[in-house]
Design an enzyme around this catalytic site. Sequence first.
Site, mmCIF file in Angstrom:
data_model
loop_
_atom_site.group_PDB
_atom_site.id
_atom_site.type_symbol
_atom_site.label_atom_id
_atom_site.label_comp_id
_atom_site.label_asym_id
_atom_site.label_seq_id
_atom_site.Cartn_x
_atom_site.Cartn_y
_atom_site.Cartn_z
ATOM 1 N N SER A 1 12.694 -38.299 -23.937
ATOM 2 C CA SER A 1 13.891 -37.577 -23.839
ATOM 3 C C SER A 1 13.622 -36.124 -23.927
ATOM 4 C CB SER A 1 14.606 -37.927 -25.080
ATOM 5 O OG SER A 1 13.919 -37.695 -26.471
ATOM 6 N N ASP B 1 14.478 -39.579 -19.922
ATOM 7 C CA ASP B 1 15.545 -40.303 -20.492
ATOM 8 C C ASP B 1 16.810 -39.168 -20.915
ATOM 9 O OD1 ASP B 1 16.810 -42.557 -21.621
ATOM 10 O OD2 ASP B 1 15.860 -42.404 -23.411
ATOM 11 N N HIS B 2 17.851 -39.530 -20.416
ATOM 12 C CA HIS B 2 19.232 -39.074 -20.549
ATOM 13 C C HIS B 2 18.956 -37.276 -20.257
ATOM 14 C CE1 HIS B 2 21.369 -42.094 -22.282
ATOM 15 N NE2 HIS B 2 20.358 -42.460 -23.044
ATOM 16 N N GLY C 1 19.669 -46.525 -31.374
ATOM 17 C CA GLY C 1 19.507 -46.526 -32.844
ATOM 18 C C GLY C 1 19.441 -48.000 -33.559
ATOM 19 N N GLY D 1 20.073 -48.787 -25.169
ATOM 20 C CA GLY D 1 20.138 -49.471 -26.428
ATOM 21 C C GLY D 1 20.002 -50.690 -26.555
ATOM 22 N N SER D 2 18.730 -51.409 -26.141
ATOM 23 C CA SER D 2 18.451 -52.617 -26.146
ATOM 24 C C SER D 2 17.293 -53.081 -27.223
ATOM 25 C CB SER D 2 17.859 -53.049 -24.643
ATOM 26 O OG SER D 2 19.126 -52.901 -23.726
ATOM 27 N N ASN E 1 15.771 -50.298 -21.862
ATOM 28 C CA ASN E 1 15.464 -49.302 -22.780
ATOM 29 C C ASN E 1 15.264 -49.763 -24.285
ATOM 30 O OD1 ASN E 1 15.805 -47.512 -20.552
ATOM 31 N ND2 ASN E 1 17.128 -46.063 -21.559
ATOM 32 N N ASP F 1 13.371 -47.927 -27.757
ATOM 33 C CA ASP F 1 12.740 -46.848 -28.607
ATOM 34 C C ASP F 1 12.694 -47.395 -30.058
ATOM 35 O OD1 ASP F 1 11.798 -44.836 -29.732
ATOM 36 O OD2 ASP F 1 13.607 -43.533 -29.236
ATOM 37 N N THR F 2 13.827 -47.907 -30.750
ATOM 38 C CA THR F 2 14.238 -48.188 -32.066
ATOM 39 C C THR F 2 13.154 -49.121 -32.628
ATOM 40 O OG1 THR F 2 16.525 -47.475 -32.004
ATOM 41 C CG2 THR F 2 15.852 -49.057 -33.709
HETATM 42 P P1 13P Z 1 17.250 -48.323 -28.830
HETATM 43 O O1 13P Z 1 17.577 -47.334 -29.745
HETATM 44 O O2 13P Z 1 18.029 -49.540 -28.781
HETATM 45 O O3 13P Z 1 15.594 -48.573 -28.757
HETATM 46 O O4 13P Z 1 17.580 -47.651 -27.353
HETATM 47 C C1 13P Z 1 16.798 -46.909 -26.701
HETATM 48 C C2 13P Z 1 17.425 -46.137 -25.486
HETATM 49 O O5 13P Z 1 18.432 -46.606 -24.944
HETATM 50 C C3 13P Z 1 16.868 -45.007 -24.918
HETATM 51 O O6 13P Z 1 17.596 -44.311 -23.876
#
Ligand code: 13P
Length: 342
Positions: free
Chosen positions: A50, A83-84, A190, A224-225, A266, A268-269
Amino acid sequence: MPLVSMRQLLDEAAKGGYGVGAFNVNNMEQIQSIMEAARETESPVIVQASRGARSYSQDRFLWHLMVAATELYPEIPTVLHLDHGNSPATCKSAIDLGFTSVMMDGSLMEDGKTPSSYEHNVKVTREVVAAAHAKGVTVEAEIGCLGGIEDGHGAGGSGMEHLTDPAQAEQFVKDTNCDALAIAIGTSHGAYKFTRKPDGEVLKMDVLIEIHKRLPTTHLVMHGSSSVPKELQDIINQYGGKLKQTWGVPVEEIQLGIKNGVRKINVDTDNRLAITGAIRKVFFETPEKFDPRDYLKPAREAMKKVVAERMVQFGQAGRAKEIKPIPMAEMAEMYKKQLVNA
Ligand code: 13P
């Protein structure tokens, strides 16, 4: 193997009917975790950074770490994705640095917070598509806005405020010629996505399926997956953390998405949770330790385990050897001759 275009990986994924995880990185250990997981499962991989990650790693560190990854794991087709991206300028700076894929998130204004107009989104996305395709670089765009905030980027809210309108998504792909499309179906960035296991009220898989019907050849992206597994929450809380109970996106819903055009997922969390749990455990059980390697090694191992598990669940495992990298210059030529389907 040099870095490859994301478009090539997603086209292969569409042919094979699988999805590819896109994992966020900020540092060396996270890159190592992903590459080790990719080697173990023989997976092609998308590594994404990001704006926050680029600033944390000062860009050049990130770049050279990724070059090291391609040298050390030559058998793994690897994409470096932004990313973004919040503006054409951010995307262009990533392209100049050597990213092989960029996301122009024109669903928000340049502040990365305020939902934008359709016209703004089309304008900035088209600008990035022109600059990126000229170099063979892939473009992911977004229509509708996710909830939550990540690295200071996001519309906030629960994710239900700005769901993607399928008819608008169809028009948007025609208007922009993007390679991949991120859609808003109720997920958010998140850990705090849902207050209960999500059902069709809060996770709109029906919207995703409708978009896929309208855009059967477009590569869909689920942001957000993270699944936010209870086991990872429990480890953090067992060793002194204070997470409130929360629910993420169940893997079986992602698998349903993959059957309906989702090619990039995606995450990350989940990795952040795994790293933090492993570090907390070392601090809690052996408070006398102070060598960073004593806690970064288990952290790296914990993230690798999550990534490898997702690679198997998304279906990308075993696919690395099927991909014969197309040089970026050739990709550029293919875009110029309109040989890449919208
Ligand atoms: P998470 O927070 O669900 O892992 O999503 C990460 C994401 O979509 C990064 O762009």
